[in-house]
Design an enzyme around this catalytic site. Structure first.
Site, PDB file in Angstrom:
ATOM      1  N   SER A   4       0.755  -1.139   0.175  1.00 27.88           N
ATOM      2  CA  SER A   4       0.166  -0.104   0.038  1.00 27.88           C
ATOM      3  C   SER A   4       0.642   1.232  -0.134  1.00 27.88           C
ATOM      4  O   SER A   4       1.768   1.524  -0.837  1.00 27.88           O
ATOM      5  CB  SER A   4      -0.893   0.223   1.217  1.00 27.88           C
ATOM      6  OG  SER A   4      -1.836   0.878   0.991  1.00 27.88           O
ATOM      7  N   ASP A   7      -9.341  -4.336  -5.459  1.00 25.42           N
ATOM      8  CA  ASP A   7      -8.745  -3.531  -4.294  1.00 25.42           C
ATOM      9  C   ASP A   7      -9.305  -2.210  -4.047  1.00 25.42           C
ATOM     10  O   ASP A   7      -9.234  -1.151  -5.213  1.00 25.42           O
ATOM     11  CB  ASP A   7      -7.268  -3.220  -4.468  1.00 25.42           C
ATOM     12  CG  ASP A   7      -6.634  -2.830  -3.133  1.00 25.42           C
ATOM     13  OD1 ASP A   7      -7.240  -2.045  -2.668  1.00 25.42           O
ATOM     14  OD2 ASP A   7      -5.377  -3.211  -3.131  1.00 25.42           O
ATOM     15  N   HIS A  41      -7.430  -5.681  -0.195  1.00 25.55           N
ATOM     16  CA  HIS A  41      -6.435  -4.819  -0.242  1.00 25.55           C
ATOM     17  C   HIS A  41      -5.082  -5.537  -0.133  1.00 25.55           C
ATOM     18  O   HIS A  41      -4.751  -5.938   0.820  1.00 25.55           O
ATOM     19  CB  HIS A  41      -6.474  -3.830   0.890  1.00 25.55           C
ATOM     20  CG  HIS A  41      -5.485  -2.599   0.789  1.00 25.55           C
ATOM     21  ND1 HIS A  41      -4.868  -2.091  -0.143  1.00 25.55           N
ATOM     22  CD2 HIS A  41      -4.893  -2.100   1.927  1.00 25.55           C
ATOM     23  CE1 HIS A  41      -4.191  -1.338   0.099  1.00 25.55           C
ATOM     24  NE2 HIS A  41      -4.010  -1.296   1.393  1.00 25.55           N
TER      25      HIS A  41
END
Length: 509
Positions: A225, A451, A479
């Site tokens: 991320s 996602d 995610h």
């Protein structure tokens, strides 16, 4: 979240396990005796020698080794002082290839806690066999020299307080600006000069010090991320020092703050739609009728909470902003969708209990009202140095209209994201733009088609920007994908880290 900020946390949400009653920790072999790391000899400016030449003294911490490193407070003036970076290490269990630094995202996520509490979730046994797995808290975060803004009661008011006025009105913008101004002033007063030095550009330079003091010629790195932005920034600054790098759940370095809000609004709305589609097929679903009807019900529920918040047993009021936080938290992981059933059923009965359980988990707030970490304060502080802002009311209202059009349910509550940083005491230190990292070794970018927090298109964009980028697509929900999707993704990532095998084409997992 107070209405002054709508940048949602984009890190790996490890704590979602508490919602779905999973455990992420594994069984670890006994730690080896601590040793002192021998740094590599690096040709750097004399002012940087104390940092690149330092020896890390490791001590036993449970089944791991822990140490502190020092890096320049101000990279433009390395002799002006230093900050501490907290590290944790799990020794390679087999044939060692070097160190692998892991960042869980955020910004503001603790890499030390990530590895200590969830090693098997962070990396699989294959990588644990071949690498020393190293977690670190970036500058400003966790156990490193950290940003500090509010005490717990003030943080409650900041995160959960109800902003007076109609959303987007002059009164509401003025109140939101005042909330942001008070928060920024507290951060500056309680943090000092570090507050202006916690941006991703500085944190990426810190990684090069860590690489050297760990004794590695090249940086091996796994970023989730926000950790992808940190890794890509490092590659742009030190392309020749890139070893084996995987960026999973990518941010697009060229995205503006509005682009991020737009992408996440659409992403969470899409996952909300997927949840409702699944829910309506099951017995006990709190919704009925069509998916469109269910979306309208959610939208009306949020509008109702905006107008008339529900008081929780602890005195906090559940407004629309906190409800959106409670909704999006389980959307990070489709295995947690059952928590949404309980959330909507509870709120529809006039209770705020489940909503605050989820929102508190998102913000790492404990049942006694304390906070486990400074992740929210670090999140705001880092983002305010990473993105330029435009707080013109007319422009923000136009952007709010665009977000509402793109994501009618979630979009209105992701609007006005520039307010929080428009009053920040320090100017941005990163310029949004593509990163090419010319001359870097191959870099793997992993993107998940469903996602919600880092939309798939961002991974496509980053893989194309990087001169040596290679895309791995996971067709699924959730995610990030490595070690939490399927063997296709895991095998490709492991083969790259262990054998150096670069996929000839996207395996389309």
């Amino acid at each position: 979240m107070t209405s002054s900020r709508h940048w949602w946390r984009t890190g790996v949400v490890v704590a979602i396990a508490a919602v779905v009653s999973l455990t992420l920790s594994g069984c670890f072999p006994a730690a080896r005796p601590p040793v002192t790391s021998t740094p590599r000899a690096e040709k750097v400016a004399s002012a940087l020698q104390p940092f690149y030449g330092q020896r890390l003294d490791w001590s036993t911490c449970g089944n791991f080794q822990c140490a502190d490193a020092k890096v320049p407070l101000d990279w433009s003036d390395p002799s002006s002082g230093s900050v501490k970076l907290a590290l944790i290490r799990h020794y390679a269990t087999g044939k060692r290839l070097g160190s692998l630094l892991v960042n869980p995202g955020g910004p503001g996520g603790s890499g030390v806690d990530f590895i200590k509490n969830s090693l098997d979730y962070a990396v699989d046994k294959n990588l644990q066999e071949h690498y020393d797995i190293v977690g670190f808290d970036p500058r400003g975060v966790g156990s490193s020299t950290a940003v500090k803004c509010y005490d717990p009661k003030q943080m409650d008011d900041y995160l959960f307080g109800i902003t007076p006025g109609q959303r987007g009105s002059d009164q509401w913008i003025a109140e939101s600006t005042q909330e942001a101004t008070s928060f920024a002033a507290a951060c500056k007063q309680n943090t000092g000069s570090l507050l202006g030095e916690v941006g991703t550009s500085s944190a990426a330079r810190d990684l090069d010090v860590l690489r050297a003091v760990l004794g590695d010629a090249k940086l091996n790195y796994l970023g989730y991320s926000y950790g992808t932005l940190l890794g890509a920034t490092y590659a742009g600054l030190y392309p020749k020092n890139v070893g084996r790098m995987v960026l999973d759940g990518a941010l697009d370095p060229a995205s503006s703050n509005f682009d991020v809000n737009l992408g996440q609004s659409k992403g969470f709305e899409s996952e909300l739609t997927s949840y409702l589609t699944d829910c309506l097929k099951r017995k006990g679903c709190p919704f009925s009728g069509s998916v469109d009807n269910a979306l309208s019900t959610v939208s009306n529920l949020l509008a109702s909470l905006d107008a008339s918040p529900i008081r929780n047993s602890d005195g906090r009021e559940l407004g629309a902003d906190t409800m959106v936080t409670a909704i999006i938290y389980p959307l990070y992981d489709s295995s947690a969708w059952s928590a949404l059933d309980k959330l909507f059923e509870d709120v529809m009965q006039g209770s705020a209990r489940v909503a605050f359980i989820l929102a508190d988990a998102y913000y790492d707030r404990n049942s006694d009202g304390s906070y486990s970490d400074n992740s929210t304060e670090a999140f705001v502080s880092i983002n305010c140095l990473d993105y330029s802002v435009n707080a013109n009311p007319a422009s923000m209202r136009a952007q709010a209209a665009a977000l509402t059009k793109a994501a009618p349910v979630i979009g209105p509550y992701m609007s006005y994201g520039d307010i929080g940083c428009a009053v920040w005491p320090y100017k941005p230190t990163r310029t949004e733009g593509p990163i090419h990292a010319a001359g870097a070794a191959p870099i793997i970018v992993v993107g998940t088609t469903g996602d919600p927090a880092t939309p798939y298109q961002w991974a496509v964009n980053l893989s194309k920007q990087l001169d040596s980028g290679h895309l791995i697509t996971y067709h699924g929900h959730g995610h990030t994908a490595y070690n939490k999707s399927n063997s296709c993704v895991n095998d490709a990532v492991d083969s790259f880290f262990v054998q150096g095998t670069v996929p000839k084409t996207d395996p389309e997992c």
